[in-house]
Design a protein around this motif. Structure first.
Motif, PDB file in Angstrom:
ATOM      1  N   SER A   1      39.418 -85.475 -51.684  1.00 48.06           N
ATOM      2  CA  SER A   1      38.647 -84.345 -52.215  1.00 48.06           C
ATOM      3  C   SER A   1      38.792 -83.057 -51.409  1.00 48.06           C
ATOM      4  N   PRO A   2      38.567 -83.075 -50.074  1.00 46.20           N
ATOM      5  CA  PRO A   2      38.702 -81.820 -49.319  1.00 46.20           C
ATOM      6  C   PRO A   2      40.125 -81.254 -49.371  1.00 46.20           C
ATOM      7  N   ILE A   3      41.139 -82.134 -49.400  1.00 39.04           N
ATOM      8  CA  ILE A   3      42.522 -81.666 -49.478  1.00 39.04           C
ATOM      9  C   ILE A   3      42.745 -80.915 -50.779  1.00 39.04           C
ATOM     10  N   ASN A   4      42.350 -81.521 -51.884  1.00 48.37           N
ATOM     11  CA  ASN A   4      42.522 -80.871 -53.183  1.00 48.37           C
ATOM     12  C   ASN A   4      41.697 -79.592 -53.282  1.00 48.37           C
ATOM     13  N   TRP A   5      40.511 -79.623 -52.742  1.00 43.90           N
ATOM     14  CA  TRP A   5      39.637 -78.443 -52.772  1.00 43.90           C
ATOM     15  C   TRP A   5      40.300 -77.284 -52.032  1.00 43.90           C
ATOM     16  N   ALA A   6      40.839 -77.576 -50.851  1.00 47.27           N
ATOM     17  CA  ALA A   6      41.497 -76.531 -50.062  1.00 47.27           C
ATOM     18  C   ALA A   6      42.765 -76.021 -50.742  1.00 47.27           C
ATOM     19  N   ILE A   7      43.527 -76.934 -51.363  1.00 50.51           N
ATOM     20  CA  ILE A   7      44.745 -76.516 -52.068  1.00 50.51           C
ATOM     21  C   ILE A   7      44.400 -75.583 -53.223  1.00 50.51           C
ATOM     22  N   MET A   8      43.355 -75.922 -53.985  1.00 49.54           N
ATOM     23  CA  MET A   8      42.938 -75.092 -55.103  1.00 49.54           C
ATOM     24  C   MET A   8      42.439 -73.729 -54.630  1.00 49.54           C
TER      25      MET A   8
END
Length: 398
Positions: free
Chosen positions: A132-139
């Protein structure tokens, strides 16, 4: 002036990135708090066998395994924020059941039941916080920062586990599981409230999204390569102290410190090489370095030489996850990236879960001195898989 602007922009990106991987740190800090103390509590305070203690601890990974697919679906359809909120609530609930287990320790079966619930909730929290945090940061920051995001997230994960495990022993000694429970509740609530303040991002186009299992099939070649590379990490983290004891060497735990230090240093210093040279090329180089490190340990005649091998292994393993993760994400459409990272992360879970019994069997059947040659062979196999992926034209531009 342009240089100053670029430096300022990079600083802003790094600061913003920390606010996302901070959720990873909070989650894994809570996991680490009870990691070192629960087996002792179950065996000594409650009177159950080490087998029972091991089974209860492993329940976390079972729950994590099954929640990863669900978390990927939530991220792709609703964005990463709901998954992070769910994880923080789960981590807070673990604190409540830890307190209950502590207060009902006069009834071993009842206390153990609360601990089982705690481990399942911990697994749910880990499964939802994993990607979740990885995808959130990528977005939020853009795909061009993917390698750095994954690298920093890994530092937050392993750093939090190490700090949490150390502090957990101190807290349990002074306040018992009650103290760990209270801190887990508070940190989970802090993480939940902070996540509520952040903007959620969702995929604008979900028409081309695919099922988790189809996405899993696409990322599995990279996941298999990652799993083979993870054998080296597992062999050191699980067996290096026993290996030192077998050869009558001192300070086996120092290997873990050196391994971890070089791992973090590799993540922080060399994260940009993935963007410069591509994920597959970096993975090949890292797997080669990891293999060399394990070979050094295999032929080490002194503890100092083994220490050098552990450091080289840590440096080699440091970028394997982000390097292959960048390529795994690119193998699917943007609308399925949450499922891609969740599926890709399953392979390191499987690797770490299988490696212990597998390497233990090698030690029982062949002898302790053969565990690191075996691990080196597994990582070398991963290197061959990575080289095969590089020869496929569809991945050459990665």
């Amino acid at each position: 002036m342009n240089m100053d602007h670029a430096v300022a922009q990079e600083k802003n990106v790094n600061l913003s990135l920390l606010t996302y991987v901070g959720f990873t740190f909070l989650g894994y800090f809570i996991i680490g708090l009870s990691l070192s103390v629960l087996p002792i509590f179950i065996s000594k305070n409650l009177g159950f066998s080490l087998v029972v203690a091991g089974l209860v601890i492993s329940l976390q990974y079972v729950a994590t395994f099954f929640l990863r697919a669900y978390s990927g679906k939530i991220i792709d359809e609703k964005g990463p924020k709901p998954a992070v909120l769910f994880s923080m609530l789960s981590f807070s609930l673990t604190g409540i059941f830890l307190i209950l287990a502590y207060y009902f320790k006069f009834s071993p079966l009842l206390s153990l039941s609360f601990l089982i619930i705690t481990r399942l909730l911990t697994g749910c929290g880990e499964g939802m916080i994993g990607a979740s945090p990885i995808n959130w940061a990528i977005m939020a920051l853009g795909e061009k920062h993917t390698a750095k995001i994954i690298s920093y997230n890994g530092v937050a994960c392993y750093g939090a586990l190490a700090i949490g495990a150390s502090l957990g022993v101190v807290i349990e000694h002074k306040f018992g599981l009650y103290g760990i429970g209270i801190i887990s509740i508070l940190i989970g609530i802090i993480g939940f409230l902070f996540a509520k303040t952040k903007i959620n991002y969702t995929n604008t186009n979900t028409q081309d999204s695919q099922s988790f299992w189809k996405v899993l099939g696409k990322v599995s070649p990279f996941g298999i390569c990652l799993a083979l590379g993870g054998i080296g990490f597992a062999s050191i983290s699980t067996f290096i102290t026993l290996y030192y004891n077998y050869f009558h060497w001192n300070n086996g735990a120092l290997c873990l410190t050196v391994f971890g230090g070089l791992f973090v240093a590799g993540r922080l210093v060399f994260s940009n090489v993935i963007n410069n040279y591509g994920g597959i090329k970096v993975a090949i180089a890292c797997l080669l370095v990891e293999t060399i490190g394990l070979v050094i340990i295999s032929f080490a005649a002194t503890s100092q030489m083994a220490l050098l091998g552990a450091g080289v292994t840590g440096l080699g393993f440091s970028l394997i996850f982000p390097a292959l993760g960048v390529v795994a994400i690119k193998s699917v459409s943007p609308s399925s990236q949450g499922s891609a990272l969740a599926g890709y992360g399953l392979f390191i879970d499987l690797s770490l879960g299988v490696a212990g019994p597998l390497i233990g069997a090698v030690a029982d059947l062949c002898g302790m001195k053969y565990i690191f040659p075996f691990s080196a062979g597994m990582v070398l196999t991963g290197l061959c898989v990575a080289y095969y992926l590089k020869t496929k034209t569809s991945f050459n531009k990665s």
